[in-house]
Design a protein around this motif. Structure first.
Motif, PDB file in Angstrom:
ATOM      1  N   THR A 110      -8.746   0.298  -3.525  1.00  0.00           N
ATOM      2  CA  THR A 110      -8.172   1.398  -4.273  1.00  0.00           C
ATOM      3  C   THR A 110      -6.676   1.159  -3.790  1.00  0.00           C
ATOM      4  OG1 THR A 110      -8.277   2.956  -2.497  1.00  0.00           O
ATOM      5  CG2 THR A 110      -9.775   2.879  -4.082  1.00  0.00           C
ATOM      6  N   TRP A 111      -5.764   1.733  -4.159  1.00  0.00           N
ATOM      7  CA  TRP A 111      -4.365   1.927  -4.026  1.00  0.00           C
ATOM      8  C   TRP A 111      -3.957   2.149  -2.351  1.00  0.00           C
ATOM      9  CZ3 TRP A 111      -2.133   5.952  -1.407  1.00  0.00           C
ATOM     10  CH2 TRP A 111      -2.723   7.325  -1.209  1.00  0.00           C
ATOM     11  N   MET A 112      -5.049   2.653  -1.609  1.00  0.00           N
ATOM     12  CA  MET A 112      -4.814   2.992  -0.180  1.00  0.00           C
ATOM     13  C   MET A 112      -4.716   1.967   0.607  1.00  0.00           C
ATOM     14  SD  MET A 112      -7.809   5.684   0.126  1.00  0.00           S
ATOM     15  CE  MET A 112      -8.049   7.242  -1.039  1.00  0.00           C
ATOM     16  N   GLN A 113      -5.081   0.622   0.153  1.00  0.00           N
ATOM     17  CA  GLN A 113      -4.830  -0.744   0.733  1.00  0.00           C
ATOM     18  C   GLN A 113      -4.351  -1.665   0.031  1.00  0.00           C
ATOM     19  OE1 GLN A 113      -6.007  -0.911   3.907  1.00  0.00           O
ATOM     20  NE2 GLN A 113      -6.903   1.337   4.024  1.00  0.00           N
ATOM     21  N   SER A 114      -3.152  -1.244  -0.488  1.00  0.00           N
ATOM     22  CA  SER A 114      -2.285  -2.166  -1.316  1.00  0.00           C
ATOM     23  C   SER A 114      -1.067  -2.466  -1.020  1.00  0.00           C
ATOM     24  CB  SER A 114      -2.165  -1.516  -2.700  1.00  0.00           C
ATOM     25  OG  SER A 114      -1.382  -0.577  -2.716  1.00  0.00           O
ATOM     26  N   GLU A 115      -0.780  -2.530   0.198  1.00  0.00           N
ATOM     27  CA  GLU A 115       0.618  -2.979   1.022  1.00  0.00           C
ATOM     28  C   GLU A 115       0.726  -4.397   0.971  1.00  0.00           C
ATOM     29  OE1 GLU A 115       2.980  -0.878   1.059  1.00  0.00           O
ATOM     30  OE2 GLU A 115       1.798   0.998   0.773  1.00  0.00           O
ATOM     31  N   THR A 116       1.702  -5.129   0.802  1.00  0.00           N
ATOM     32  CA  THR A 116       1.796  -6.288   1.129  1.00  0.00           C
ATOM     33  C   THR A 116       2.742  -6.948   1.915  1.00  0.00           C
ATOM     34  OG1 THR A 116       3.742  -6.930  -0.750  1.00  0.00           O
ATOM     35  CG2 THR A 116       1.347  -6.745  -1.763  1.00  0.00           C
ATOM     36  N   PRO A 117       2.936  -8.071   2.354  1.00  0.00           N
ATOM     37  CA  PRO A 117       3.880  -8.387   3.355  1.00  0.00           C
ATOM     38  C   PRO A 117       5.160  -8.556   2.862  1.00  0.00           C
ATOM     39  CG  PRO A 117       2.337 -10.328   2.716  1.00  0.00           C
ATOM     40  CD  PRO A 117       1.662  -8.947   2.218  1.00  0.00           C
TER      41      PRO A 117
END
Length: 340
Positions: A325-332
């Motif tokens: 889901t979007w909850m784990q979609s942060e990128t470096p």
């Protein structure tokens, strides 16, 4: 009724106000359906004005795009075609990728399977948390410049990821799960899209079919239907969630519509820049979904419907794996990128 045409996003992309999710025709919701029947269904949808068609390279994999490629013969100019990349299964292991070489290879593959010269809306299906979003969107921007895709979309992306992507190239649409029992996106993601002029494409607006059939849905599912293993459909949670369906059914009856139409209408009332894509494999259900466009809800009725869900509470997560889901979609950050 005629299906309205709306502007999705701020770049001039026009789509039918209700689309058609094609996944269940080929994957995840039981065995693949008859190709001829699904082509007839797609043609029927387009003839009724449902022209915004949604697929992905992972549906099958690949078989759903091949199906649409056949269905689009002779009607390509009448539809708005959306597909996605970003999820692959190798040796039964799921991998999410957004590196430039993969982006380009996937686009070329989709163009060939769909047998088209250009994809109208191309989404990153899930976010690769190893690759800065600027890198992925940068490659998609090149595909736009080359005429291989017209518009760029994201699916299941966080608000900050959306902002970073939009700074590289305008994002036309964000696809997300949004229904009466999946409303977490309203806190941050939906407002961000509204602020930036990004269209919203809700998938599973009928709660994977729950709002159409209630608890009895589970009885008709094939053994390989993925919904059997979703937390909200386990026996214990379903027993609690069916209270929501029963209360919505009472309101639907007073409105002269079905519970599914009521739930879909609630999503359709979320703004002019919103185009839900309910999926179906039956013409009867397609007609029912289109009928939801004729149902009107007052602001008081909207609140009443929302109160039913919030008061009863939704039992069970969307997925077993929250990483999907979007909850784990942060990128470096871009500065960290060294390539893969």
């Amino acid at each position: 009724m005629a299906v309205p045409i709306i502007k999705l996003g701020s770049q001039g992309f026009e789509v039918s106000a209700q689309g058609l999710g094609c996944m269940g025709m080929s994957a995840f919701y039981g065995p693949p359906k008859s190709e001829n029947e699904m082509i007839s269904l797609i043609h029927h949808a387009v003839s009724k004005g449902v022209t915004f068609l949604d697929t992905s390279d992972v549906y099958g994999p690949h078989t759903n795009e091949l199906l649409l490629g056949k269905a689009l013969k002779g009607i390509r100019d009448k539809v708005q075609l959306a597909t996605k990349f970003g999820i692959s299964f190798v040796g039964g292991i799921r991998e999410i990728r957004g590196d430039p070489a993969y982006v380009r290879a996937c686009c070329e593959g989709s163009l060939k399977r769909l047998d088209v010269d250009c994809i109208d809306l191309y989404y990153q299906h899930r976010i690769d948390t190893r690759v800065p979003i600027e890198v992925t969107i940068g490659e998609m921007k090149k595909l736009v410049e080359e005429g291989k895709i017209k518009y760029i979309g994201l699916s299941e992306a966080s608000a900050s990821t959306i902002r970073r992507a939009h700074a590289v190239h305008p994002i036309t649409a964000v696809q997300l799960e949004w229904s009466l029992w999946s409303r977490d996106v309203e806190e941050d993601i939906v407002p961000t899209c509204r602020e930036l002029g990004i269209g919203i494409v809700p998938y599973s607006p009928l709660g994977q079919g729950f709002f159409s059939s209630g608890a009895k849905l589970i009885e008709s599912l094939a053994d390989n239907d993925s919904r059997k293993y979703m937390p909200r459909f386990t026996t214990e949670n379903l027993e609690k969630n069916k209270i929501i369906f029963e209360k919505l059914s009472a309101i639907a009856s007073s409105k002269g519509c079905t519970p599914g139409q009521l739930a879909l209408t609630w999503v359709q009332h979320q703004g002019n820049n919103t185009a839900p894509i309910p999926g179906t494999t039956k013409i009867k259900n397609l007609e029912e979904n289109i009928g939801a466009l004729s149902v009107k809800l007052t602001s008081e009725e909207m609140k009443e419907i929302e109160a039913i869900v919030s008061t009863s509470g939704v039992h069970g997560d969307r997925y077993l794996d929250r990483n999907f889901t979007w909850m784990q979609s942060e990128t470096p950050p871009l500065s960290s990128w060294k390539g893969i």
